[in-house]
Design an enzyme around this catalytic site. Structure first.
Site, short mmCIF file in Angstrom:
data_model
loop_
_atom_site.label_atom_id
_atom_site.label_comp_id
_atom_site.label_asym_id
_atom_site.label_seq_id
_atom_site.Cartn_x
_atom_site.Cartn_y
_atom_site.Cartn_z
N LYS A 1 0.90 -1.16 -0.02
CA LYS A 1 -0.11 -0.08 0.03
C LYS A 1 0.93 1.28 0.10
O LYS A 1 2.09 1.13 0.38
CB LYS A 1 -1.00 0.00 1.20
P1 NAD Z 1 -13.15 7.88 -3.17
O1 NAD Z 1 -12.18 8.71 -2.84
O2 NAD Z 1 -13.43 7.66 -4.44
O3 NAD Z 1 -14.51 7.94 -2.16
C1 NAD Z 1 -14.60 7.97 -0.90
C2 NAD Z 1 -16.14 8.61 -0.65
O4 NAD Z 1 -16.01 8.80 0.88
C3 NAD Z 1 -16.46 10.05 -1.17
O5 NAD Z 1 -17.63 10.16 -1.57
C4 NAD Z 1 -16.21 10.63 0.08
O6 NAD Z 1 -16.86 11.92 0.22
C5 NAD Z 1 -16.74 9.76 1.23
N1 NAD Z 1 -16.19 10.27 2.60
C6 NAD Z 1 -14.94 10.46 2.85
N2 NAD Z 1 -15.10 10.67 4.27
C7 NAD Z 1 -16.03 10.39 4.74
C8 NAD Z 1 -16.82 10.54 6.01
N3 NAD Z 1 -15.91 10.89 7.05
N4 NAD Z 1 -17.99 10.10 6.18
C9 NAD Z 1 -18.67 9.92 5.19
N5 NAD Z 1 -18.45 9.81 3.79
C10 NAD Z 1 -16.92 9.94 3.67
O7 NAD Z 1 -12.63 6.38 -2.91
P2 NAD Z 1 -12.83 4.98 -3.26
O8 NAD Z 1 -11.80 4.64 -4.15
O9 NAD Z 1 -14.40 4.82 -3.51
O10 NAD Z 1 -12.40 3.98 -1.74
C11 NAD Z 1 -13.44 4.01 -0.75
C12 NAD Z 1 -13.09 2.93 0.38
O11 NAD Z 1 -13.00 1.86 -0.46
C13 NAD Z 1 -11.69 3.10 0.72
O12 NAD Z 1 -11.61 2.40 2.21
C14 NAD Z 1 -10.90 2.24 -0.15
O13 NAD Z 1 -9.69 1.69 0.70
C15 NAD Z 1 -11.72 1.03 -0.28
N6 NAD Z 1 -11.44 0.21 -1.50
C16 NAD Z 1 -11.36 0.97 -2.89
C17 NAD Z 1 -11.22 0.17 -3.88
C18 NAD Z 1 -10.78 0.77 -5.17
O14 NAD Z 1 -10.73 -0.10 -6.20
N7 NAD Z 1 -11.06 1.92 -5.48
C19 NAD Z 1 -10.68 -1.19 -3.85
C20 NAD Z 1 -11.05 -1.72 -2.66
C21 NAD Z 1 -11.35 -0.98 -1.41
#
Ligand code: NAD
Length: 458
Positions: free
Chosen positions: A121
């Site tokens: 990571k």
């Molecule tokens: P992103 O940045 O596209 O979206 C994050 C979302 O969370 C946004 O809508 C933001 O407004 C919201 N957010 C942030 N802080 C917040 C809070 N305190 N309360 C409520 N909402 C809040 O990120 P993403 O890629 O969608 O990732 C989201 C999660 O999924 C992370 O934990 C990431 O590690 C995990 N993840 C992502 C992927 C991927 O392929 N992108 C894969 C596996 C896991």
């Protein structure tokens, strides 16, 4: 000081203590190690520690001509099963410890879902909301050049994560390619744009993986109140890469999306949120809050809504010991990484609320990243139906092995109806295994087996 004041302060203090990312990983792991009594102590120590930790400090010239220092991290947790694999996040709260905890999660995830990668990571501590595209590009390029040959198609392969996307991955690829001219560098990073070696289906793979794991689990587990996704009331925290796709796919599968949220708060409509309108509203206003025909709620209200399925898809530790007792969902599906603290996990388990753990539920992203890597190496481009069919097979198989292992650990021999067989046992036992424990046990067994097969160098 009264007893009640001291008790709540104690609880807050212990919760703050508990939420250190590496300790969280250790606590989850410990429950799995407890089920693996014969595991060599040395192996436990080896699996618990990252293989390599990198901290880099670098300057970036900002748009106003000033110079600003940034801190970046890349942690390679394990290469036992293959090259390291894990996202890059840009967020103000990124720290070395957070990245190390998330790198360990990647190791368990790849081992569980059976893709030949180790865990890694990375991240840069910054606030992308306050940075221009130009500044973000400079940060990405400088960060990648600082990592040098510690990333590579066969050593450690980055991907998108919080506040990074395919545009960021294009910059990662371009920077690495400029540093390594004259060879096929496409497999150095996944989550790239389609016309730059990206895979069909990668953008929505994490969300689609959540959908497949949920539908398979519901078909197997026999939750009385949730027979299928159709007509299930679903609540989603976060409306980004993962949350917005999860919302659309669950809606298309017949669910009613009761509530969604972002950093500024949540919105609720008991008849279901109009997701197309929500996306357009977010595009125009930077938030979903204020969408017509919805009621504004807080993120805490959202987590406590009565629903069939709760999907945290934002940050870590959103469900903690302070609010786990308020959760009224029948099933929690962890789209985010680490959204449930260990204490909350125990509370939900005791309350008979199953949690599909992150290393299973959100493994669709790394699975299609693996497909992208294979396509890049073979100079191939698979079509969407092929990608989704392969993804479905992987996710269904993941649920099957976790469910079977969980039944074995829980000593359940009858065809399980969770409500009638499991809940009464759970209510009386603090030590009843969770689906997360079963998933970790499978991952650790695989990693230890391969470690011993390979032998310890020299
Ligand atoms: P992103 O940045 O596209 O979206 C994050 C979302 O969370 C946004 O809508 C933001 O407004 C919201 N957010 C942030 N802080 C917040 C809070 N305190 N309360 C409520 N909402 C809040 O990120 P993403 O890629 O969608 O990732 C989201 C999660 O999924 C992370 O934990 C990431 O590690 C995990 N993840 C992502 C992927 C991927 O392929 N992108 C894969 C596996 C896991």
């Amino acid at each position: 000081m009264s007893d009640s004041v001291s008790t709540s302060q104690d609880a807050a203090a212990s919760e703050a203590h508990e939420l250190k990312p590496l300790e969280v990983v250790e606590q989850h792991l410990q429950q799995a190690f407890d089920c693996l009594q014969d595991l060599d102590r040395g192996l436990i120590a080896m699996l618990s520690q990252p293989k390599r930790v990198m901290n880099v400090n670098f300057p970036v010239e900002m748009d106003d001509g000033s110079l600003q220092m940034f801190q970046g991290y890349r942690v390679l947790h394990s290469q036992i099963l293959g090259p390291g694999k894990g996202g890059i996040r840009f967020h103000p709260q990124v720290s070395g410890e957070e990245v190390a905890g998330l790198a360990a999660l990647m190791t368990w995830k790849c081992a569980l879902i059976d893709v030949p990668f180790g865990g890694a990571k990375g991240g840069v501590t910054c606030n992308p909301k306050c940075l221009s595209e130009n500044e973000l590009r400079h940060i990405t390029r400088r960060y990648i050049s600082e990592l040098g040959d510690n990333i590579g198609p066969h050593t450690d392969i980055p991907a998108p994560d919080l506040y990074t996307d395919e545009r960021t991955m294009a910059w990662v690829y371009d920077t690495y390619d400029i540093m390594h001219r004259g060879r096929n560098n496409l497999p150095v990073v996944t989550g790239k744009p389609l016309d730059m070696g990206g895979s069909q289906g990668r953008l929505e793979a994490t969300g689609r993986g959540c959908l497949y794991t949920t539908e398979r689990f519901l078909a197997k587990a026999g939750l009385c109140d949730v027979e299928s996704i159709r007509n299930a009331r679903v609540v989603i925290q976060g409306f980004g890469n993962v949350g917005a796709v999860v919302a659309r796919l669950f809606r298309d599968a017949g669910a009613i999306i009761l509530a969604i949220s972002d950093t500024q708060g949540g919105i609720f409509n008991e008849d279901g949120i109009d997701l197309d309108a929500a996306s357009a509203f977010k595009q125009a206003h930077g938030t979903v809050v204020g969408l017509p025909e919805t009621r504004t709620i807080t993120n805490q209200d959202l987590l406590g809504l009565e629903c069939e399925i709760l999907i945290p898809a934002a940050l870590s530790h959103q469900i903690c010991c302070g609010n786990a007792k308020n959760i009224r969902a029948k099933l929690v599906v962890e789209a985010a990484n680490g959204p449930t603290s260990p204490a909350a996990d125990r509370i939900l388990n005791r309350r008979g609320i199953p949690v599909l753990p992150d290393i299973l539920a959100n493994a669709g992203g790394v699975t299609v990243s693996y497909f992208e890597w294979v396509q890049n190496i073979e100079n191939e481009q698979w079509d969407l139906s092929e990608v989704n069919a392969k993804l479905k097979r992987k996710m269904y198989h993941g649920v099957d092995v976790v469910f079977d292992r969980w039944r074995q650990l829980a000593k359940i021999t009858t065809p399980t109806i969770m409500e009638t067989v499991v809940k009464p046992i759970q209510n009386n036992q603090d030590t009843f295994p969770s689906l997360r424990t079963a998933a970790l046990v499978i991952a650790i067994e695989r990693l230890s087996r391969v470690t011993l097969e390979r032998g310890i160098w020299p």
